[in-house]
Structures are given as C-alpha cells and as structure tokens.
Design a protein around this motif. Sequence first.
Motif, PDB file in Angstrom:
ATOM      1  N   ALA A 339       0.827  -1.213   0.000  1.00  0.00           N
ATOM      2  CA  ALA A 339       0.000   0.000   0.000  1.00  0.00           C
ATOM      3  C   ALA A 339       0.862   1.264   0.000  1.00  0.00           C
ATOM      4  O   ALA A 339       0.452   2.306  -0.531  1.00  0.00           O
ATOM      5  N   ALA A 340       2.065   1.180   0.588  1.00  0.00           N
ATOM      6  CA  ALA A 340       2.934   2.348   0.700  1.00  0.00           C
ATOM      7  C   ALA A 340       3.738   2.640  -0.560  1.00  0.00           C
ATOM      8  O   ALA A 340       4.349   3.713  -0.675  1.00  0.00           O
ATOM      9  N   ALA A 341       3.767   1.709  -1.503  1.00  0.00           N
ATOM     10  CA  ALA A 341       4.565   1.900  -2.719  1.00  0.00           C
ATOM     11  C   ALA A 341       3.926   2.962  -3.610  1.00  0.00           C
ATOM     12  O   ALA A 341       2.791   2.799  -4.074  1.00  0.00           O
ATOM     13  N   THR A 342       4.647   4.053  -3.843  1.00  0.00           N
ATOM     14  CA  THR A 342       4.083   5.168  -4.608  1.00  0.00           C
ATOM     15  C   THR A 342       4.289   5.039  -6.114  1.00  0.00           C
ATOM     16  O   THR A 342       3.565   5.647  -6.894  1.00  0.00           O
ATOM     17  N   GLU A 343       5.280   4.246  -6.530  1.00  0.00           N
ATOM     18  CA  GLU A 343       5.549   4.050  -7.957  1.00  0.00           C
ATOM     19  C   GLU A 343       5.216   2.609  -8.339  1.00  0.00           C
ATOM     20  O   GLU A 343       5.307   1.699  -7.509  1.00  0.00           O
ATOM     21  N   PRO A 344       4.819   2.370  -9.588  1.00  0.00           N
ATOM     22  CA  PRO A 344       4.549   0.994 -10.022  1.00  0.00           C
ATOM     23  C   PRO A 344       5.745   0.086  -9.737  1.00  0.00           C
ATOM     24  O   PRO A 344       6.877   0.402 -10.096  1.00  0.00           O
ATOM     25  N   THR A 345       5.486  -1.009  -9.065  1.00  0.00           N
ATOM     26  CA  THR A 345       6.546  -1.887  -8.573  1.00  0.00           C
ATOM     27  C   THR A 345       6.169  -3.332  -8.835  1.00  0.00           C
ATOM     28  O   THR A 345       4.988  -3.687  -8.833  1.00  0.00           O
ATOM     29  N   THR A 346       7.175  -4.156  -9.037  1.00  0.00           N
ATOM     30  CA  THR A 346       6.954  -5.590  -9.135  1.00  0.00           C
ATOM     31  C   THR A 346       7.252  -6.214  -7.778  1.00  0.00           C
ATOM     32  O   THR A 346       8.348  -6.049  -7.235  1.00  0.00           O
ATOM     33  N   PHE A 347       6.265  -6.908  -7.225  1.00  0.00           N
ATOM     34  CA  PHE A 347       6.395  -7.556  -5.933  1.00  0.00           C
ATOM     35  C   PHE A 347       6.267  -9.072  -6.093  1.00  0.00           C
ATOM     36  O   PHE A 347       5.314  -9.556  -6.723  1.00  0.00           O
ATOM     37  N   ALA A 348       7.211  -9.802  -5.530  1.00  0.00           N
ATOM     38  CA  ALA A 348       7.116 -11.256  -5.430  1.00  0.00           C
ATOM     39  C   ALA A 348       6.882 -11.572  -3.959  1.00  0.00           C
ATOM     40  O   ALA A 348       7.703 -11.215  -3.104  1.00  0.00           O
ATOM     41  N   ILE A 349       5.776 -12.205  -3.654  1.00  0.00           N
ATOM     42  CA  ILE A 349       5.339 -12.371  -2.269  1.00  0.00           C
ATOM     43  C   ILE A 349       5.411 -13.842  -1.852  1.00  0.00           C
ATOM     44  O   ILE A 349       4.947 -14.728  -2.575  1.00  0.00           O
ATOM     45  N   GLY A 350       5.950 -14.061  -0.662  1.00  0.00           N
ATOM     46  CA  GLY A 350       6.015 -15.413  -0.112  1.00  0.00           C
ATOM     47  C   GLY A 350       5.050 -15.576   1.036  1.00  0.00           C
ATOM     48  O   GLY A 350       5.445 -15.497   2.208  1.00  0.00           O
ATOM     49  N   THR A 351       3.780 -15.755   0.697  1.00  0.00           N
ATOM     50  CA  THR A 351       2.760 -16.088   1.702  1.00  0.00           C
ATOM     51  C   THR A 351       1.595 -16.767   0.986  1.00  0.00           C
ATOM     52  O   THR A 351       1.663 -17.018  -0.226  1.00  0.00           O
ATOM     53  N   GLU A 352       0.526 -17.027   1.697  1.00  0.00           N
ATOM     54  CA  GLU A 352      -0.582 -17.837   1.173  1.00  0.00           C
ATOM     55  C   GLU A 352      -1.200 -17.200  -0.067  1.00  0.00           C
ATOM     56  O   GLU A 352      -1.391 -15.988  -0.140  1.00  0.00           O
ATOM     57  N   ILE A 353      -1.547 -18.033  -1.040  1.00  0.00           N
ATOM     58  CA  ILE A 353      -1.940 -17.586  -2.367  1.00  0.00           C
ATOM     59  C   ILE A 353      -3.205 -16.743  -2.392  1.00  0.00           C
ATOM     60  O   ILE A 353      -3.325 -15.806  -3.187  1.00  0.00           O
ATOM     61  N   ASN A 354      -4.184 -17.013  -1.523  1.00  0.00           N
ATOM     62  CA  ASN A 354      -5.409 -16.217  -1.546  1.00  0.00           C
ATOM     63  C   ASN A 354      -5.133 -14.760  -1.230  1.00  0.00           C
ATOM     64  O   ASN A 354      -5.693 -13.858  -1.854  1.00  0.00           O
TER      65      ASN A 354
END
Length: 427
Positions: A339-354
């Motif tokens: 939510a804090a990212a002000t510029e378009p960013t690519t995020f790879a997340i390691g947590t539950e898929i839902n």
Amino acid sequence: MTSVNSTIQQLSLTPVGDGADSGVCTTDLVKSPWDLDTGLPAYGPGSSMDDVAPADTPQQGVIPEKYRSADDAELDARIRAAKETLGERLVVLGHFYQRDEVVQYADFIGDSFQLANQALNRERAEYIVFCGVHFMAETADILSQDHQQVILPNLAAGCSMADMADESSVEECWEQLEDLYGTEPDAAGRIPVIPVTYMNSSAALKSFVGRNGGIVCTSSNATTVLEWAFERGQRVLFFPDQHLGRNTAKAMGIPLEQMPLWSPAKPLGGNTAEELQDAKVLLWHGFCSVHRRFNTGQIEKARAEYPGVNVIVHPECPMEVVDAADSAGSTDFIQKAIAAATEPTTFAIGTEINMVNRLADQYPQHKIFCLDPVICPCSTMYRIHPGYLAWVLEELVAGRVVNQISVPETVASNARVALERMLAARP
C-alpha cells in the motif's frame, strides 16, 4: 477478478511435474469440502495434505443437502438475507488467507490478532462467525464477552502447525527443562525459562503459557515479545513454529548455535545437556506447511525474470528464504508495504496464495505475484466454503447455534492472561 478457487477449477486437470510453471499441487482441490467430512481425520488437499492429523482432530458432520447442492447465486442470496436478518447481532470475521468466495461476506478482514481485536470491539454482536481456523475461533471466544458466542463454519478447519505442539508433549518438555535448569531465578531475578507460544496454537497451550509466566506472540510483535521474555527469563522456549522463532531471534543477534531445535519425541529434544545450558532460544520442531513451500530457487528465478523485483516473505518461511528476501514481515506488514509503494513496482510475495491474489487485484498499478508458481492454498483455511457459511447463518436465524467454539473457563482464564500480555506488547 479471478479467484484462487475458480483458477483451481480451470487448472485442475493440468499435469504438474518438476519445473512446471503453473498448475495446482493436487487435483483434489476441486472437490467440495463436504466430500472430506467422512472418514479418518485429515487436513484435506492443499499445503498441509501430507501432514498427519491427530486422532482427536475435530471433524465436521455432513451439512444438509440443500447447502451442498446450491449454486453460487443461491448461496449468495441465502448468506446476504441471513446477514440482513441478523443485523448487528452478527459479526463475520474473515482471515487474509480465506478464499474470496467466503471473505466477501466478512465485516472485517485481517490476521488472527487483528480479528481477535475486532471481536472485542463489537460488543453488541451476539454471534461472532469466524471464517478462519480453529485456534483463531478459540482466541476469539477467550477474549469475547459472556453474552457472545463464537462459531466456526467448518469444525474441520484446524491448523497443522498448531497441532505440532500438543499439551502433553509441551508439559513433558517443560518437566525435562525444570529438571535440567531448576526453577530458581538468577541474581537479576530472571527465571530459567520463559515459555512463548505463537498465536497459532491451541487454547490449552496458551493456558500453559499463562500459568507458567509466559506470553503469546504474533508475527507482528514477535521481537517485542522476545524482548519482554528476556527481561524476565534467561532463556525462551518458543513453540510451535521454529521458523518464526529462529528468524526473529537471529535478527536480534542471537547466534544459531544458541538456538537448538527441540524434537519432542527425543530425550532432551535430541540435544545434550551442555547444548541446552548454552541455549538462549529453544525452538520447537514445528512449521507452517504453506510457508515451507517457499525456497531460494523461487527468489532467484523471480530476480532473473524481473530485475529490481521487491521480494517480501512471511517470517514463517525458512531462514534461508527470509535471508534472501528484501524484507520479511507479518501479513499486515506485507499489506502495508504494498500500500505504501508510490511508484509501479513488481512484488514477489512469499505467503498464502489467496492473500497474494487479493493484493494483486487491489493494487493493479503493481505487478504482484506469488513466489510459488504452483497453486497450493492453506488446506485448513480452504475447508471454509460458502455452503457452510450459509448453513450456520440460517441456523442462527432459526434460533439455533451450531458449531460453537467454547473454551472452558478452567483453560480460558490462564490463556486470557497470556493473551493480555500479548496485547500489551505492542511493537
């Protein structure tokens, strides 16, 4: 938005082998949860499907046919009508990891700590319907008012990690530690061991912690809790998740050699007396099967395909995954970071898929994807289905409470002490 469940339905017949870029971890995910409501206790398809469920694991009886055969539109109408009828007498809580088809009806969405607080804040509600797993509903019952009743739509929605530390095994461990360390405080007044249990544990273990001078922690306040514990104790017994304990203690500067693993089936947990004397944090041999799926190879692949990618993982992931990520934190931390990212960013997340899927929908300006390319949701969270939610709500409309989670006061009183210590330990 395409939900995880609808994607599973589409991909269920896609073979998944080594090196596959997409697919599901088991085609059994397409089955309805009530297909699993008979037979021996099991966690069901998904990330925990290979974990062994204890013989006393709660099981859900078969619900009426009208809920099992209803289509999505009918279930939606039933749920919304029941919620409208019950009004302020009802609050529905939904965990971040819950499927979209259920969480859409939640009055509040969050992690187990946030949802327990929401239960406290809804004093008018007579019924708290917790769309999560068993230990979360127990916690809500412990913290709720006397006039409130907590309901879990599917009793089979447990937690394999929570089951990895049972009361008898922890009591036996505690006896061995008392024999080894004694019970007398040191010159600074610190007792030999402080027990710390993760929120993902049974009410019985929260009660054990409360009566033995310990505290409950969450992934949000684990550092604050360990600091609290070291002010009062020489060592910490941390259960049931070894990874959260190790990652938190390592970040605090505690060497790995002072964090022995306690295997409950072995004398002294598989350690020597000398190793335990030098220990600062004793880590229980438990883990989350969702977060154990993440590995450094997935992070390397994400960095190769998306230079500059921001990798964020949950601290229940193995240490080498947390070390390789850009940051690690609770589900709330992950949500706030995006939510804090002000510029378009690519995020790879390691947590539950839902949760990852939902974040990708909420923040379309970013590219957000799950590190694990195989869709494999939390097995037990996935046991909650709109059919169960419609059933428990319509039973409430009819004046009947089903699937109530009630913690005996003999257990709840000490558990409440440990939880209140947790609530006071703000990061």
